[in-house]
Design an enzyme around this catalytic site. Structure first.
Site, short mmCIF file in Angstrom:
data_model
loop_
_atom_site.label_atom_id
_atom_site.label_comp_id
_atom_site.label_asym_id
_atom_site.label_seq_id
_atom_site.Cartn_x
_atom_site.Cartn_y
_atom_site.Cartn_z
N TYR A 1 0.82 -1.22 0.00
CA TYR A 1 0.00 0.00 0.00
C TYR A 1 0.86 1.27 0.00
CZ TYR A 1 -3.77 -3.23 1.25
OH TYR A 1 -4.67 -4.28 1.25
N LYS B 1 3.99 -15.52 1.58
CA LYS B 1 3.88 -16.20 0.28
C LYS B 1 5.33 -16.41 -0.18
CE LYS B 1 1.24 -17.58 -3.15
NZ LYS B 1 0.39 -18.77 -3.06
N ASP C 1 -2.63 -18.27 1.01
CA ASP C 1 -3.80 -18.93 0.42
C ASP C 1 -4.30 -20.05 1.33
OD1 ASP C 1 -1.29 -19.92 -0.20
OD2 ASP C 1 -1.80 -20.62 -2.20
N ASP D 1 -5.00 -7.18 5.97
CA ASP D 1 -6.21 -6.45 5.59
C ASP D 1 -7.30 -7.46 5.24
OD1 ASP D 1 -7.99 -4.59 4.70
OD2 ASP D 1 -6.83 -3.91 2.98
N ASP E 1 -10.53 -9.25 8.04
CA ASP E 1 -11.96 -9.19 7.74
C ASP E 1 -12.57 -10.59 7.71
OD1 ASP E 1 -11.99 -6.48 7.58
OD2 ASP E 1 -12.94 -6.39 5.61
#
Ligand code: NAD
Length: 357
Positions: free
Chosen positions: A141, A192, A224, A248, A252
């Site tokens: 970001y 990852k 994943d 992020d 959620d």
């Protein structure tokens, strides 16, 4: 202990739920012989109405001079037409940046009596108690180069850069290991590393940082697989350590396991001052009706005691008071169940107060 707490209630239900959390903190101070000074400040839409900007300088100064910040929520339809830079929500980015809040902690806990509020099966969600530790100021970001450029052939090219330094990773890993020490002492680092070099470095630094925390168990998981395991068997996780983007998304996902946005607190940790707030927004659809659930904010106050002031016993007392109140059948509308005792915002705050030991 003595502590100065900046109280930024903000807009909508923020103005109803924050006083409930302050009420509980005052009772804790009295019971456990602490002195908390509460200093109110303006933020969001109400600050725009008062002084024309969503994050006044005085509010920033107050936050910086305080030992912790308790925030409600900002925003609402009244300010939606404003130019983006003047919108209430800009205040959130501004205060996070000014306080250098580099770590976001979001617990997702399923209370025994609210298991059926989740969209997942009872046997999957029962007993979930996961803490997502998300890096907040680095990664894709913020990494450069970034932007959209025109190509000579008329096409466009969008670029973002996932970048982490050893310092940034070490700092957030430390937060995760420290948090795990207050819990079940297990950290699962999400990456990852099979395809991303930045993840390869992430994993190396996390392993190195772990050397100072031999009492905490460390494992690694690809993002994943983490997304899959969170819905398959979420109880296996204690602390999930994530970079900005993975955190992020996964925070959620973890939040939704519990089924109710009015129950979920959060903490953002900075070099000096931490900020504690519910994860939900200003809920304009229910604001001013005394029906909002104050538990997310009260649980955020408990996180403040634990993470900002190291008052773990006091934080636990608040947690226990919430559990007892739910056990006694008290429910706000958002978490109502058959046979429950439906109460308003202030009544829920009062009930938790009565159950505080
Ligand atoms: P929201 O979180 O405010 O509300 C989503 C839904 O959850 C609504 O139906 C609401 O009634 C319900 N809800 C939220 N908190 C609740 C509570 N404590 N008790 C019971 N029900 C609750 O999200 P939204 O509707 O998308 O956004 C409303 C405003 O809040 C917008 O202006 C948005 O920008 C802002 N917002 C602010 C923050 C923040 O201050 N941190 C976060 C998200 C959204």
């Amino acid at each position: 202990m003595n502590a100065k707490i900046a109280v930024l209630a903000g807009d909508g239900v923020g103005r109803e739920i924050v006083p409930e959390a302050v009420k509980i903190l005052k009772a804790v101070a009295q019971k456990y012989h602490h002195t908390f000074e509460f200093v109110p400040g303006d933020i969001g839409g109400q600050a725009i109405d008062k002084v024309g900007v969503p994050l006044p300088q005085e509010t920033l100064a107050l936050a910086k001079q305080s030992d912790a910040v308790l925030l409600g929520a900002v925003g609402g339809p009244k300010w939606e037409g404003l130019e983006y830079s003047l919108r209430p929500e800009r205040a959130l980015l501004g205060i996070r940046e000014a306080l250098g809040l580099y770590a976001n902690l979001r617990p997702a806990k399923v209370y025994a009596n609210l298991v059926d509020a989740s969209t997942l099966k009872r046997e999957v969600v029962e007993g979930i108690d996961v803490l997502v530790v998300r890096e907040l100021t680095g990664g894709i970001y913020f990494g450069k180069p970034k932007g959209i450029e025109k190509l000579p052939n008329g096409e466009e090219r969008g670029v973002n850069t996932e970048v982490y330094t050893t310092d940034e990773v070490r700092r957030i890993a430390k937060v995760a290991f420290e948090a795990a020490r207050k819990r079940r002492k297990k950290v699962t680092s999400v990456d990852k590393a099979n395809v991303l070099e930045s993840s390869e470095l992430w994993r190396k630094v996390v392993i190195d940082a772990h050397k100072s925390y031999p009492d905490v168990e460390l494992s690694h998981i690809y993002v994943d697989n983490a997304a899959m395991q969170l819905v398959r068997n979420p109880r296996q996780f204690d602390v999930l350590l994530c970079n900005n983007m993975f955190g992020d998304i996964l925070s959620d996902e973890a939040a939704m396991l519990t089924g109710s946005i009015g129950m979920l607190p959060s903490a953002s940790i900075g070099a000096k001052v931490g900020l504690f707030e519910p994860i939900h927004g200003s809920a304009p659809d229910i604001a001013g009706k005394n029906i909002a659930n104050p538990i997310a904010t009260i649980a955020s106050a408990a996180m403040m005691l634990s993470y900002a002031f190291q008052l773990d016993k006091e934080a636990e007392a608040i947690e226990q008071a919430i559990v007892k109140t739910l056990d006694l059948g008290y429910r706000t509308k958002d978490i109502q169940s058959p046979g429950a005792r439906i109460v308003g915002t202030t009544e829920m705050g009062d009930a938790i107060l009565r159950n505080l030991n």
